[in-house]
Design a protein around this motif. Structure first.
Motif, PDB file in Angstrom:
ATOM      1  N   LYS A  53     -24.284 -45.332 -31.113  1.00  6.37           N
ATOM      2  CA  LYS A  53     -23.632 -46.523 -31.658  1.00  6.37           C
ATOM      3  C   LYS A  53     -22.331 -46.187 -32.381  1.00  6.37           C
ATOM      4  O   LYS A  53     -21.343 -46.914 -32.271  1.00  6.37           O
ATOM      5  CB  LYS A  53     -24.577 -47.257 -32.611  1.00  6.37           C
ATOM      6  N   TRP A  54     -22.301 -45.053 -33.106  1.00  3.66           N
ATOM      7  CA  TRP A  54     -21.207 -44.841 -34.042  1.00  3.66           C
ATOM      8  C   TRP A  54     -20.283 -43.665 -33.726  1.00  3.66           C
ATOM      9  O   TRP A  54     -19.212 -43.564 -34.323  1.00  3.66           O
ATOM     10  CB  TRP A  54     -21.767 -44.638 -35.461  1.00  3.66           C
ATOM     11  N   TYR A  55     -20.666 -42.775 -32.846  1.00  3.00           N
ATOM     12  CA  TYR A  55     -19.885 -41.555 -32.664  1.00  3.00           C
ATOM     13  C   TYR A  55     -19.073 -41.541 -31.375  1.00  3.00           C
ATOM     14  O   TYR A  55     -18.729 -40.479 -30.865  1.00  3.00           O
ATOM     15  CB  TYR A  55     -20.795 -40.319 -32.749  1.00  3.00           C
ATOM     16  N   GLY A  56     -18.736 -42.709 -30.870  1.00  9.02           N
ATOM     17  CA  GLY A  56     -17.862 -42.784 -29.714  1.00  9.02           C
ATOM     18  C   GLY A  56     -16.415 -42.558 -30.104  1.00  9.02           C
ATOM     19  O   GLY A  56     -16.025 -42.722 -31.262  1.00  9.02           O
ATOM     20  N   PRO A  57     -15.568 -42.194 -29.131  1.00  6.49           N
ATOM     21  CA  PRO A  57     -14.152 -41.949 -29.434  1.00  6.49           C
ATOM     22  C   PRO A  57     -13.434 -43.182 -29.955  1.00  6.49           C
ATOM     23  O   PRO A  57     -12.443 -43.067 -30.683  1.00  6.49           O
ATOM     24  CB  PRO A  57     -13.581 -41.489 -28.090  1.00  6.49           C
TER      25      PRO A  57
END
Length: 940
Positions: free
Chosen positions: A209-213
């Motif tokens: 959920k949160w660690y995409g580029p």
């Protein structure tokens, strides 16, 4: 690895002065663009040193977590250092350190950051590593890896929170100030129960959920080839899949319908502490800037009402603080006062309101406000010396202020705050408003609480303190996880070009006619100057029955001069926007000064007054003595301080270096102001002093700055007493200091070894590197990464003109005490068998290539000058050290280990819970433990 306070203080600009009296222009050159996957990229060129940094900020901190699932952002900070699909276990640290670089990470309420700083030839490798954990981490998140890092995080909490005085303060305040489901209700480190219950599916879902580029900013700064850097960015980061779509959190202000008052019995506190916390607003708002200056006006300096009422007049505490903490979605103002022993916190609360009433009645002048602003501006500029701080500030502004270009607005908005703004926010957020009040009192001293406080029901961790739990021992088998596809073979590590050669800065020297020596380096990238004046002696020159005189000297000499009252001296320094401080060490007294170049002459005049015309203010002397005795008593309540002080006693026995520079309560009580005057008369001499100076100042300018000292500071002969060093330890000796109920044990293993000037000193430093001198060292890998017993373990040599110890040390989970001591002993013993060619090559690469970044900052340059001055080293001594590293052989290494790492004649010290852990250590064959008190005295 929380760096919230540091992050708030790091400011980055490139400053071009248009003249001493003209307004400064702030500018930082950068290029920003966005990849197709949403990653925002910022490039900044700085070719002043042959190094580069890679920094990533993910817009995910503890404020993105949910109740019952806390601590995940901080847990992932640790997980991202283990391995990724194309980078093996523990190779992140090894590859970066082996290239002469450094790396780390941090988590705060609103974000998570990771960084590498490397010689420029390793930039592509750093980008390869950083991209692999951004896009190819999940295939390595196994139950085994998760369990290991759970242990490490839990030990970090014990180290930072559970096993130190007032450690639970923030936890309790946040529980009371923020509603149950508010993102700031829990701590960044999370709840131990939540961390323990986290499953692989939980953490994988959080990562997706949160660690995409598209939820991150990448900053690359330093000695860059921009076209090549862009090509590498696209190659390594471009194919990473876009993550889930996220939105930035909106402000969530809180209000209190009543004042909340609680008390807490602290297991380690020696005196009571009061906190009063008021809800305010988020960062980068007009009110947040005004609140920042308001809190400075309330508590910073001798004119501040908190100081006048609480410290000076009522003598309730040695210090009284007010500060603001603006975060992404809301903020708070905190008043913090740690009282003298026996003082009731109701008196403190009443005094706070008396101070606020005085602030309202007497207000403050424009001159007061300008002094505060001047200090803020200088501190703003001080953050400019490192490419890493540049990188992160660009990232922070981009993520939280909307643009990296906000750097030009941030300090301007603070300097634009008016007196009316400050009174407005005082009336809006502080005056007659509800607040959270906490009374932290020593165990069994609830009567010291402020009135009407309810006991806070804190649920503390229960450790199976008698031994290791089976669940903690069982790591399980490493499961295979489906691989993530990639467009090219990422398992091939990028090749590095030739490492930058050691480029030593030019050192100039000068000796004044009175014997005062000066060593300097011109470092004119910034219009800043920093210097130190060192007077050799320090505690070494104390009389044995009056240890602590030298320490009081450095405090007293900042309390006015013959021509200036304490308040006048403080206001003069602040008005120049300078930082001037004095401190005492075991072997010297030092004065440090930092300022804008345009203020160097004025600051030098102040320094001259401080050194040559002390005031000896009787009133301030009485206050400082009381504060010093309180500091001595507080050290005894902190297990880490107890361990350090007792360790010195065991090493040096009756030698003066066995003492704490503060002295003891008894010795300080017996010190008179005449003792300080005599110390100054006998021991303050330019003949045993030197100045080290770095910055935008030439040799001629520096000589002119300090030439008045040549006439006004007369040389004298200083006599150093001779003290016999203790006889070498000839057999293993085990000591134990009891801290009942301690959740961690402090361990020290070692003995007196070498002087800094001994021929074997630096070769032994090199020899120790694989044992305990780096993150990837043997003791840290076993105790932290393999066993999960500690947050960190280390070993090393430290010496001065006197022999210093070899010491291996760590703070470990209580129920792992015996096994951890055994691991230290076994690893030190086995290290004498020698290391491999690969391990020696790693040591050589790490130590030699790290020189590329050694002289980037003022601190690094001053450190080199101080070594040259203190130990009479050649100006190019770093080249000699490179040669030592280059010529180290396996045989040399083994010989040094056998010469200095013999556990058969080492001291073993444990500071922890004796009832449950003493017997576990005594079973190791080290002999019966000798019980010591917190001062290092043998107990019957």
């Amino acid at each position: 690895m929380r760096l919230t306070a540091l992050l708030l203080s790091i400011f980055v600009v490139v400053l071009f002065l248009t003249g001493c009296q003209k307004k400064s222009e702030l500018k930082i050159d950068f290029e920003k663009y966005t990849l197709a996957n949403g990653l925002e990229v910022i490039l900044h060129t700085d070719k002043s040193d042959p190094i580069a940094s890679v920094a990533v900020v993910y817009h995910v901190g503890s404020n993105r977590e949910l109740k019952g699932r806390t601590g995940f952002a901080h847990l992932f900070e640790h997980m991202l250092f283990q391995e990724s699909q194309h980078v093996g276990q523990d190779q992140f640290f090894k590859k970066i350190q082996g290239s002469g670089g450094t790396l780390n990470g941090f988590t705060f309420e609103d974000g998570t950051g990771y960084y590498e700083v490397v010689p420029k030839n390793a930039l592509e490798m750093a980008m390869w590593l950083e991209s692999d954990r951004m896009g190819w981490l999940l295939s390595t998140v196994t139950d085994e890896a998760l369990l290991n890092q759970k242990d490490v995080v839990q030990n970090e909490k014990r180290f930072r929170v559970d096993n130190r005085p007032y450690g639970h303060t923030n936890y309790i305040i946040h529980k009371l100030l923020y509603p149950e489901n508010h993102p700031y209700n829990w701590q960044v480190i999370g709840e131990l129960e939540d961390i323990g219950n986290a499953t692989r599916d939980d953490v994988v879902d959080f990562y997706k959920k949160w660690y995409g580029p598209n939820n991150a900013t990448l900053v690359i700064a330093g000695d860059l080839d921009i076209p090549q850097t862009k090509e590498w960015v696209e190659k390594y980061f471009g194919e990473i899949k876009r993550g889930e779509e996220t939105t930035d959190p909106k402000p969530q202000h809180v209000s209190l319908d009543k004042t909340k008052r609680v008390s807490f019995e602290d297991n380690f506190a020696s005196s009571a502490e009061l906190n009063m916390v008021f809800p305010t607003v988020e960062q980068y708002t007009d009110d947040s800037y005004a609140l920042d200056l308001l809190t400075d006006l309330l508590s910073d300096g001798k004119k501040a009402p908190f100081y006048k009422v609480i410290v000076e007049e009522k003598k309730l505490a040695p210090r009284a603080y007010a500060y603001v903490n603006p975060m992404e979605i809301t903020g708070q103002v905190r008043f913090n006062v740690r009282a003298f022993p026996g003082k009731n916190l109701q008196e403190i609360e009443d005094a706070v309101f008396e101070a606020l009433a005085r602030f309202e009645a007497e207000s403050f002048t424009e001159a007061d406000l300008n002094r505060i602003k001047a200090k803020s501006e200088t501190n703003f500029y001080n953050g400019i010396s490192s490419i890493l701080s540049k990188s992160f500030q660009l990232a922070f502004y981009n993520e939280y202020a909307g643009s990296p270009g906000y750097v030009t607005k941030d300090i301007e908005r603070k300097l634009a705050v008016t007196k009316e703004d400050i009174m407005r926010v005082y009336n809006t957020y502080i005056k007659d408003k509800n607040y959270v009040l906490t009374s932290f009192v020593p165990k069994g001293k609830l009567e010291l609480s402020a009135k009407d406080c309810e006991l806070f029901p804190l649920k503390e961790e229960k450790i199976d303190i008698a031994g290791l739990n089976a669940a903690q021992e069982e790591k399980g088998e490493k499961a295979e996880v489906e691989k993530i596809p990639t467009e090219f073979d990422r398992s091939v590590e990028p090749k590095k070009g030739a490492a930058p050669a050691l480029n030593l800065p030019d050192v100039w020297t000068h000796t004044f006619s009175n014997g005062l020596k000066m060593y300097g380096i011109v470092h004119d990238e910034l219009p800043l100057v920093q210097y130190s004046l060192t007077v050799n002696g320090g505690m070494l020159l104390d009389k044995p029955e009056k240890i602590g005189v030298a320490n009081l000297i450095s405090d007293m000499m900042m309390e006015g001069t013959a021509n200036k009252t304490p308040l006048e001296l403080e206001e003069t320094i602040d008005g120049l926007g300078a930082n001037v401080n004095m401190f005492t060490g075991k072997q010297s007294i030092g004065l440090t000064a930092n300022m804008l170049k345009s203020r160097t002459t004025d600051v030098a005049k102040i320094v001259e007054e401080i050194i040559t015309q002390p005031r000896w203010d009787e009133k301030e002397f009485a206050r400082i003595k009381t504060e010093t005795i309180e500091a001595i008593n507080r050290q005894k309540s902190d297990p880490g301080s107890v361990a350090r002080n007792v360790w010195a006693k065991l090493l040096y026995k009756d030698h003066i270096l066995s003492n704490n520079t503060y002295g003891s309560e008894g010795s300080v009580e017996n010190i008179s102001i005449d003792d300080l005057k005599n110390f100054y008369t006998e021991n303050f001499s330019p003949s045993v002093s030197y100045i080290t100076i770095v910055g935008s100042v030439s040799k001629d300018e520096a000589i002119k700055l300090f030439s008045p000292l040549e006439e006004k500071w007369q040389a004298k002969e200083v006599t150093f007493a001779e003290y016999a060093l203790p006889e070498p330890v000839t057999k293993k000796q085990l000591y134990f200091v009891d801290i009942p109920g301690a959740k961690q044990s402090q361990i020290y293993v070692g003995k007196l070894a070498l002087k800094y000037t001994d021929a074997d000193y630096y070769p032994s430093y090199v020899m120790n590197y694989n044992l305990g001198g780096s993150f990837n060292s043997n003791v840290n890998m076993i105790l932290r990464e393999e066993k999960g017993y500690t947050y960190g373990a280390r070993s090393g040599f430290s010496g001065t003109e006197y022999p210093g110890p070899f010491a291996a040390s760590s703070a470990v989970r209580s129920n792992a005490t015996g096994e951890s001591v055994k691991i230290f002993k076994d690893e030190i013993d086995s290290y004498r068998n020698g290391i491999t060619e690969d391990e020696l090559a790693f040591t050589k690469n790490a130590l030699i290539q790290s020189n590329a970044r050694r002289f980037e900052t003022f601190g690094g340059l001053l450190g080199m000058l101080k070594n040259i001055a203190r130990y009479n080293l050649p100006h190019n001594y770093m080249r000699d050290r490179e040669e030592i590293v280059t010529n180290m052989t396996l045989e040399n290494h083994k010989d040094l280990a056998n010469k200095y790492l013999q556990t058969e004649n080492m001291i073993f010290l444990v500071v922890g819970d004796a009832a449950t852990q003493k017997s576990s250590v005594e079973k190791l064959g080290l002999g019966k433990a000798i019980s010591l008190d917190k001062d290092g005295n043998v107990l019957n």
